[in-house]
Design a protein around this motif. Structure first.
Motif, PDB file in Angstrom:
ATOM      1  N   GLY A 177       0.802  -1.228   0.000  1.00  0.00           N
ATOM      2  CA  GLY A 177       0.000   0.000   0.000  1.00  0.00           C
ATOM      3  C   GLY A 177       0.824   1.262   0.000  1.00  0.00           C
ATOM      4  N   SER A 178       0.476   2.209   0.853  1.00  0.00           N
ATOM      5  CA  SER A 178       0.989   3.574   0.734  1.00  0.00           C
ATOM      6  C   SER A 178       2.172   3.851   1.654  1.00  0.00           C
ATOM      7  CB  SER A 178      -0.133   4.566   1.052  1.00  0.00           C
ATOM      8  OG  SER A 178      -0.643   4.327   2.348  1.00  0.00           O
ATOM      9  N   ASP A 179       3.071   2.880   1.854  1.00  0.00           N
ATOM     10  CA  ASP A 179       4.227   3.102   2.712  1.00  0.00           C
ATOM     11  C   ASP A 179       5.405   3.675   1.950  1.00  0.00           C
ATOM     12  OD1 ASP A 179       4.496   0.799   1.258  1.00  0.00           O
ATOM     13  OD2 ASP A 179       5.646  -0.270   2.803  1.00  0.00           O
ATOM     14  N   MET A 180       5.245   3.958   0.672  1.00  0.00           N
ATOM     15  CA  MET A 180       6.309   4.551  -0.127  1.00  0.00           C
ATOM     16  C   MET A 180       5.785   5.822  -0.778  1.00  0.00           C
ATOM     17  SD  MET A 180       7.854   1.098  -1.890  1.00  0.00           S
ATOM     18  CE  MET A 180       9.295   1.894  -2.566  1.00  0.00           C
ATOM     19  N   PRO A 181       6.651   6.791  -1.023  1.00  0.00           N
ATOM     20  CA  PRO A 181       6.196   8.082  -1.554  1.00  0.00           C
ATOM     21  C   PRO A 181       5.928   8.047  -3.047  1.00  0.00           C
ATOM     22  CG  PRO A 181       8.571   8.091  -1.281  1.00  0.00           C
ATOM     23  CD  PRO A 181       8.079   6.772  -0.727  1.00  0.00           C
ATOM     24  N   ILE A 182       5.444   9.167  -3.511  1.00  0.00           N
ATOM     25  CA  ILE A 182       5.227   9.380  -4.937  1.00  0.00           C
ATOM     26  C   ILE A 182       6.296  10.330  -5.449  1.00  0.00           C
ATOM     27  CG2 ILE A 182       3.679  10.447  -6.632  1.00  0.00           C
ATOM     28  CD1 ILE A 182       1.330   9.381  -4.995  1.00  0.00           C
ATOM     29  N   PHE A 183       6.896   9.985  -6.563  1.00  0.00           N
ATOM     30  CA  PHE A 183       7.948  10.804  -7.175  1.00  0.00           C
ATOM     31  C   PHE A 183       7.347  11.613  -8.309  1.00  0.00           C
ATOM     32  CE2 PHE A 183      10.955  11.198 -10.720  1.00  0.00           C
ATOM     33  CZ  PHE A 183      12.016  11.861 -10.119  1.00  0.00           C
ATOM     34  N   VAL A 184       7.641  12.917  -8.326  1.00  0.00           N
ATOM     35  CA  VAL A 184       7.159  13.785  -9.398  1.00  0.00           C
ATOM     36  C   VAL A 184       8.336  14.577  -9.939  1.00  0.00           C
ATOM     37  CG1 VAL A 184       5.632  15.690 -10.043  1.00  0.00           C
ATOM     38  CG2 VAL A 184       4.855  13.978  -8.384  1.00  0.00           C
ATOM     39  N   ASN A 185       8.486  14.554 -11.256  1.00  0.00           N
ATOM     40  CA  ASN A 185       9.548  15.308 -11.925  1.00  0.00           C
ATOM     41  C   ASN A 185       8.977  15.824 -13.231  1.00  0.00           C
ATOM     42  OD1 ASN A 185      12.053  16.390 -12.573  1.00  0.00           O
ATOM     43  ND2 ASN A 185      12.879  14.461 -13.345  1.00  0.00           N
ATOM     44  N   GLY A 186       8.614  17.099 -13.270  1.00  0.00           N
ATOM     45  CA  GLY A 186       7.929  17.641 -14.449  1.00  0.00           C
ATOM     46  C   GLY A 186       6.600  16.931 -14.640  1.00  0.00           C
ATOM     47  N   GLY A 187       6.376  16.421 -15.850  1.00  0.00           N
ATOM     48  CA  GLY A 187       5.141  15.693 -16.129  1.00  0.00           C
ATOM     49  C   GLY A 187       5.213  14.214 -15.802  1.00  0.00           C
ATOM     50  N   LEU A 188       6.353  13.783 -15.250  1.00  0.00           N
ATOM     51  CA  LEU A 188       6.554  12.377 -14.917  1.00  0.00           C
ATOM     52  C   LEU A 188       6.195  12.129 -13.460  1.00  0.00           C
ATOM     53  CD1 LEU A 188       7.723   9.618 -15.927  1.00  0.00           C
ATOM     54  CD2 LEU A 188       9.924  10.372 -15.002  1.00  0.00           C
ATOM     55  N   LYS A 189       5.382  11.112 -13.223  1.00  0.00           N
ATOM     56  CA  LYS A 189       4.964  10.752 -11.864  1.00  0.00           C
ATOM     57  C   LYS A 189       5.117   9.249 -11.681  1.00  0.00           C
ATOM     58  CE  LYS A 189       0.787  10.509  -8.985  1.00  0.00           C
ATOM     59  NZ  LYS A 189      -0.660  10.843  -8.912  1.00  0.00           N
ATOM     60  N   ILE A 190       5.791   8.856 -10.597  1.00  0.00           N
ATOM     61  CA  ILE A 190       5.957   7.442 -10.263  1.00  0.00           C
ATOM     62  C   ILE A 190       5.297   7.192  -8.916  1.00  0.00           C
ATOM     63  CG2 ILE A 190       7.565   5.525  -9.943  1.00  0.00           C
ATOM     64  CD1 ILE A 190       9.686   7.165 -11.419  1.00  0.00           C
ATOM     65  N   ASP A 191       4.307   6.340  -8.909  1.00  0.00           N
ATOM     66  CA  ASP A 191       3.675   5.908  -7.666  1.00  0.00           C
ATOM     67  C   ASP A 191       4.351   4.607  -7.262  1.00  0.00           C
ATOM     68  OD1 ASP A 191       2.059   4.868  -5.670  1.00  0.00           O
ATOM     69  OD2 ASP A 191       0.218   5.699  -6.520  1.00  0.00           O
ATOM     70  N   TYR A 192       5.346   4.716  -6.379  1.00  0.00           N
ATOM     71  CA  TYR A 192       6.135   3.544  -6.011  1.00  0.00           C
ATOM     72  C   TYR A 192       5.273   2.469  -5.344  1.00  0.00           C
ATOM     73  CZ  TYR A 192      10.226   6.593  -6.681  1.00  0.00           C
ATOM     74  OH  TYR A 192      11.167   7.436  -7.198  1.00  0.00           O
ATOM     75  N   ALA A 193       4.300   2.889  -4.528  1.00  0.00           N
ATOM     76  CA  ALA A 193       3.464   1.929  -3.816  1.00  0.00           C
ATOM     77  C   ALA A 193       2.610   1.113  -4.778  1.00  0.00           C
ATOM     78  CB  ALA A 193       2.576   2.654  -2.802  1.00  0.00           C
ATOM     79  N   ALA A 194       2.049   1.795  -5.773  1.00  0.00           N
ATOM     80  CA  ALA A 194       1.176   1.119  -6.737  1.00  0.00           C
ATOM     81  C   ALA A 194       1.953   0.492  -7.883  1.00  0.00           C
ATOM     82  CB  ALA A 194       0.148   2.103  -7.288  1.00  0.00           C
ATOM     83  N   GLY A 195       3.228   0.873  -8.040  1.00  0.00           N
ATOM     84  CA  GLY A 195       4.008   0.350  -9.154  1.00  0.00           C
ATOM     85  C   GLY A 195       3.558   0.910 -10.485  1.00  0.00           C
ATOM     86  N   CYS A 196       3.058   2.148 -10.476  1.00  0.00           N
ATOM     87  CA  CYS A 196       2.509   2.771 -11.692  1.00  0.00           C
ATOM     88  C   CYS A 196       3.304   4.011 -12.069  1.00  0.00           C
ATOM     89  CB  CYS A 196       1.049   3.162 -11.486  1.00  0.00           C
ATOM     90  SG  CYS A 196      -0.058   1.778 -11.156  1.00  0.00           S
ATOM     91  N   VAL A 197       3.356   4.286 -13.368  1.00  0.00           N
ATOM     92  CA  VAL A 197       4.037   5.462 -13.892  1.00  0.00           C
ATOM     93  C   VAL A 197       3.061   6.244 -14.758  1.00  0.00           C
ATOM     94  CG1 VAL A 197       5.953   6.317 -15.293  1.00  0.00           C
ATOM     95  CG2 VAL A 197       6.262   4.281 -13.867  1.00  0.00           C
ATOM     96  N   PHE A 198       3.060   7.565 -14.590  1.00  0.00           N
ATOM     97  CA  PHE A 198       2.173   8.424 -15.360  1.00  0.00           C
ATOM     98  C   PHE A 198       2.997   9.514 -16.039  1.00  0.00           C
ATOM     99  CE2 PHE A 198      -0.108   6.645 -11.814  1.00  0.00           C
ATOM    100  CZ  PHE A 198      -1.323   6.257 -12.344  1.00  0.00           C
ATOM    101  N   LEU A 199       2.612   9.863 -17.252  1.00  0.00           N
ATOM    102  CA  LEU A 199       3.234  10.964 -17.977  1.00  0.00           C
ATOM    103  C   LEU A 199       2.140  11.923 -18.394  1.00  0.00           C
ATOM    104  CD1 LEU A 199       5.883  12.127 -19.119  1.00  0.00           C
ATOM    105  CD2 LEU A 199       5.368  10.932 -21.262  1.00  0.00           C
ATOM    106  N   ASN A 200       2.198  13.117 -17.863  1.00  0.00           N
ATOM    107  CA  ASN A 200       1.179  14.138 -18.137  1.00  0.00           C
ATOM    108  C   ASN A 200      -0.235  13.606 -17.870  1.00  0.00           C
ATOM    109  OD1 ASN A 200       3.226  15.953 -18.991  1.00  0.00           O
ATOM    110  ND2 ASN A 200       3.185  15.045 -21.039  1.00  0.00           N
ATOM    111  N   GLY A 201      -0.359  12.836 -16.806  1.00  0.00           N
ATOM    112  CA  GLY A 201      -1.663  12.335 -16.383  1.00  0.00           C
ATOM    113  C   GLY A 201      -2.085  11.012 -16.983  1.00  0.00           C
ATOM    114  N   SER A 202      -1.376  10.531 -18.003  1.00  0.00           N
ATOM    115  CA  SER A 202      -1.737   9.269 -18.652  1.00  0.00           C
ATOM    116  C   SER A 202      -0.822   8.147 -18.152  1.00  0.00           C
ATOM    117  CB  SER A 202      -1.616   9.381 -20.172  1.00  0.00           C
ATOM    118  OG  SER A 202      -2.512  10.352 -20.674  1.00  0.00           O
TER     119      SER A 202
END
Length: 233
Positions: free
Chosen positions: A129-154
């Motif tokens: 679950g949510s024991d790890m942070p979310i990384f944001v760099n510009g339009g790039l977002k990594i949700d480490y807990a969910a194992g998901c990557v988003f670019l500009n919301g997609s």
């Protein structure tokens, strides 16, 4: 606890026997398929933990098998093929393969790649679950807990190796990571052909996150040294 189940898809009997004997010796369960039709049937029937897939099968090209499996499953697929051109590797990875091993190969390297893939699979299945942070760099977002990557919301579909590379770079923003450091972190050791494999994975990763791969915004190449994730304002 059940031992991991590996599906070996290989039409060459000698190579198939080498792989299955190696797996059995190291405590893995396995099923074997000599062609694409049997491979798909085995994958659907037994839902293996990992697929070891030859591309040059007599009935269905291995890339097509990857696409078919990806239509209903995210089971890890490690390609083992004599096709050594970067374009062949990129085609297989773009279709959804998680790793690529070129023939001839050592059984030690095969086992190392398999261990890395299974560790990644175990992490994804047991994350809490949510024991790890979310990384944001510009339009790039990594949700480490969910194992998901988003670019500009997609949301982006990354293979386990691509995801692990991106996470490694994101944990070291601004730092140049050498080829040796990266390959040891990703594959657990530094094999002779890992730098070539790393170059291929970086190419496929960049195609997914960079608007213009000739002028990368996120990942900078340091020729002969390694790679660095840039901080995007």
């Amino acid at each position: 606890m059940n031992k991991p189940l590996i599906l070996v898809v290989e039409d060459d009997a000698a190579i198939r026997n080498l792989i299955t004997t190696t797996l059995e010796t190291h405590g893995y369960r396995y099923h074997a398929a000599p062609n694409g039709e049997a491979a798909i049937l085995e994958a659907v029937s037994h839902n293996p933990d990992v697929v070891l897939l030859d591309l040059g099968l007599p009935d269905i090209d291995g890339v097509e098998i990857i696409k078919k499996i990806r239509g209903w499953s995210n089971m890890p697929i490690i390609v083992i093929s004599a096709r050594s051109e970067d374009t062949d590797k990129i085609d297989a990875l773009d279709a959804g393969a998680d790793d690529y091993l070129t023939k001839p190969f050592s059984v030690e390297e095969l086992l190392a790649r398999l261990r890395v893939t299974l560790r990644r699979l175990n992490f994804m299945q047991n994350r809490t679950g949510s024991d790890m942070p979310i990384f944001v760099n510009g339009g790039l977002k990594i949700d480490y807990a969910a194992g998901c990557v988003f670019l500009n919301g997609s949301e982006l579909h990354l293979t386990p190796i691509e995801y692990k590379l991106l996470c490694l770079l994101s944990h070291n923003v601004g730092k140049v990571l050498t080829h040796t450091f990266i390959t040891r972190e990703i594959w657990g050791s530094s094999w002779d052909n890992d730098v070539a494999s790393l170059r291929v994975f970086m190419a496929t990763l960049r195609k997914k996150i960079e608007k213009d791969t000739s002028a990368p915004q996120y990942i900078q190449t340091h020729i002969g040294v390694g790679y660095r994730m840039l901080k995007v304002e």
